[in-house]
Scaffold this active site. Structure first.
Site, PDB file in Angstrom:
ATOM      1  N   ASP A 184       8.553   5.323  -3.580  1.00  0.00           N
ATOM      2  CA  ASP A 184       7.804   4.251  -2.935  1.00  0.00           C
ATOM      3  C   ASP A 184       8.467   3.936  -1.596  1.00  0.00           C
ATOM      4  O   ASP A 184       9.706   3.864  -1.517  1.00  0.00           O
ATOM      5  CB  ASP A 184       7.821   3.008  -3.829  1.00  0.00           C
ATOM      6  CG  ASP A 184       6.580   2.162  -3.664  1.00  0.00           C
ATOM      7  OD1 ASP A 184       5.565   2.696  -3.205  1.00  0.00           O
ATOM      8  OD2 ASP A 184       6.632   0.967  -3.994  1.00  0.00           O
ATOM      9  N   ASN A 192       3.488  -2.727   7.710  1.00  0.00           N
ATOM     10  CA  ASN A 192       2.129  -2.815   8.252  1.00  0.00           C
ATOM     11  C   ASN A 192       1.884  -4.137   8.948  1.00  0.00           C
ATOM     12  O   ASN A 192       1.266  -4.194  10.024  1.00  0.00           O
ATOM     13  CB  ASN A 192       1.106  -2.629   7.121  1.00  0.00           C
ATOM     14  CG  ASN A 192       0.697  -1.171   6.941  1.00  0.00           C
ATOM     15  OD1 ASN A 192       0.892  -0.361   7.831  1.00  0.00           O
ATOM     16  ND2 ASN A 192       0.151  -0.856   5.785  1.00  0.00           N
ATOM     17  N   ASP A 201       0.288   4.248   9.291  1.00  0.00           N
ATOM     18  CA  ASP A 201      -0.174   5.607   9.011  1.00  0.00           C
ATOM     19  C   ASP A 201       0.809   6.648   9.537  1.00  0.00           C
ATOM     20  O   ASP A 201       1.119   7.635   8.860  1.00  0.00           O
ATOM     21  CB  ASP A 201      -1.553   5.841   9.639  1.00  0.00           C
ATOM     22  CG  ASP A 201      -2.664   5.104   8.911  1.00  0.00           C
ATOM     23  OD1 ASP A 201      -2.414   4.606   7.795  1.00  0.00           O
ATOM     24  OD2 ASP A 201      -3.784   5.031   9.463  1.00  0.00           O
ATOM     25  N   GLU A 228       1.387   3.768  -0.482  1.00  0.00           N
ATOM     26  CA  GLU A 228       2.679   4.216   0.051  1.00  0.00           C
ATOM     27  C   GLU A 228       3.522   4.900  -1.016  1.00  0.00           C
ATOM     28  O   GLU A 228       4.721   5.097  -0.843  1.00  0.00           O
ATOM     29  CB  GLU A 228       3.448   3.020   0.617  1.00  0.00           C
ATOM     30  CG  GLU A 228       3.972   2.024  -0.401  1.00  0.00           C
ATOM     31  CD  GLU A 228       2.958   0.965  -0.817  1.00  0.00           C
ATOM     32  OE1 GLU A 228       3.383  -0.078  -1.350  1.00  0.00           O
ATOM     33  OE2 GLU A 228       1.753   1.175  -0.587  1.00  0.00           O
TER      34      GLU A 228
END
Length: 320
Positions: A184, A192, A201, A228
Site C-alpha cells: 500500500d 492526492n 497518478d 493505491e
C-alpha cells in the site's frame, strides 16, 4: 510468377514452357516425379502444372508429396495435365490435392485463362491471410490490454485473480509454497489532497515501475490490486524469500525520494504484508490474501514504510 512444369514428354514440356514464357511466367521444368519434388523444395514455385502419367510415380503421388511439404498456411495451386477427362479421374486428382486440370494437348488460350484464374485465387488468399494476421494481432493486443492496468502498465485485478487461481492449483499439485505480497502506498489520500490527482497518478506510475524493476523472476506477477494498493504473486517461494522481495520493493520505492509532505517520513513510501503457505483443500486463495492483508495492517500499525509477514492462514470461521 514461377511455375513448376512436370511433364515427361520433351515436346509437351517445351511447348508448355514456351506458352508460360509468352505469358511472362518463369517455367521450372521437371521430367519426373522425384525431380519435381526436389525442385518444389528448392524453388518454391507459385504454381504447379503436373502431368498425371510420369515414369517413376504418378502425378497424384507427386501432388500428395507436395502437399506434405507445404508449411501450415501455405498453398500452391496444382493443375493436372492429363489426356483423361472422366469424372473419376477428376475426382481422384482433387482428392490427391489438385485444384484444377488441363486437357492435353494444352491450349495456349485455356492455359492463359487457367493461370489468370489461379493468380486471382492466390491474390485473394494472400489478402485474406494478411487480414487474418492483422485480426490475430488485434485480438492479441485486446487480450493484452484487458489484462493490463491502464494507468500503471502492470497487470490489473482481473489478471491477478486469474493468475492466483492458476498458481493456487499448481501449489496444491506440486506441494510447493505460494507467496503473496500486499503493498500500500503510505498516506496516499493525503498525497492526492496535497499535490492533486494528476500528481497522484504520476506517483502511482513511478511506484509501480520501481516495484517492477525490483522483481527478478519472469514467473512472478505484479498487479495493481485497487486504488493505491498493489499485489505480487510469487510462485514456489517461501515466506523468507517473499519478505526479501517485498523489502527490495520497499527500498526501491524509497529510493525514488518523491516528496510527500503529508507523510511523517517526508517522502513517498510503501508498506508491505507477506504471507506464504502450501495450498491445500482445507485452505483457499482468499485465505492467503487475507493473511497478507493482515500482515499489511500490522505494517501500517507499526509505523508504515516496512514489511511484516504472516506465515499461517487465518483460522476458518466456525460453522454456524
Amino acid at each position: 510468377m514461377k511455375t513448376l512444369v512436370v511433364e515427361d514428354a520433351k515436346t509437351s514440356l517445351a511447348v508448355v514452357c514456351h506458352h508460360l514464357e509468352r505469358l511472362g511466367n518463369i517455367p521450372v521444368p521437371a521430367s519426373c516425379g522425384a525431380q519435381a519434388i526436389e525442385l518444389f523444395q528448392s524453388e518454391r514455385p507459385d504454381l504447379v502444372l503436373l502431368d498425371v502419367v510420369l515414369p517413376d510415380m504418378d502425378g497424384y503421388t507427386v501432388a500428395r508429396r507436395i502437399r506434405d511439404l507445404e508449411k501450415p498456411g501455405e498453398w500452391t495451386p496444382i493443375i493436372f495435365l492429363t489426356a483423361m477427362s472422366g469424372d473419376a479421374d477428376l475426382e481422384k486428382g482433387i482428392a490427391a490435392g489438385g485444384d484444377d486440370y488441363l486437357q492435353k494437348p494444352v491450349s495456349d488460350v485455356v492455359l492463359r485463362a487457367k493461370i489468370r484464374a489461379m493468380q486471382r485465387i492466390v491474390q485473394m488468399r494472400h489478402s485474406l491471410l494478411v487480414l487474418t494476421r492483422k485480426l490475430d494481432a488485434a485480438n492479441q493486443e485486446l487480450k493484452r490490454l484487458s489484462a493490463v492496468d491502464g494507468l500503471t502498465g502492470v497487470a490489473n485485478r482481473r489478471m491477478f485473480d486469474e493468475a492466483l487461481e492458476r498458481e493456487w492449483r499448481r501449489s496444491m499439485r506440486q506441494g510447493t509454497e505460494l507467496a503473496i505480497v500486499m503493498c500500500d502506498v503510505d498516506f496516499f489520500k493525503k498525497f492526492n489532497d496535497t499535490y492533486g490527482h494528476q500528481a497522484g497518478d504520476e506517483c502511482l506510475k513511478k511506484v509501480a515501475s520501481a516495484m517492477a524493476k525490483a522483481m527478478e523472476r519472469g514467473g512472478d506477477l505484479l498487479a495493481r490490486y485497487g486504488g493505491e494498493e498493489f499485489s505480487i504473486i510469487l510462485p514456489d517461494t517461501k515466506l523468507g524469500g517473499a519478505a526479501f522481495v517485498a523489502e527490495r520493493m520497499r527500498h526501491s520505492v524509497a529510493q525514488l525520494k518523491m516528496p510527500h509532505a503529508g507523510s511523517h517520513h517526508g517522502q513517498v513510501t510503501i508498506s508491505c504484508g507477506v504471507s506464504a503457505f502450501v495450498a491445500s483443500p482445507e485452505t483457499s486463495p482468499e485465505a492467503l490474501l487475507l493473511a497478507a492483508d493482515q500482515a499489511l495492517y500490522q505494517a501500517k500499525q507499526a509505523g508504515r514504510n516496512q514489511v511484516c509477514r504472516m506465515s499461517t492462514a487465518p483460522a476458518p470461521c466456525p460453522a454456524p
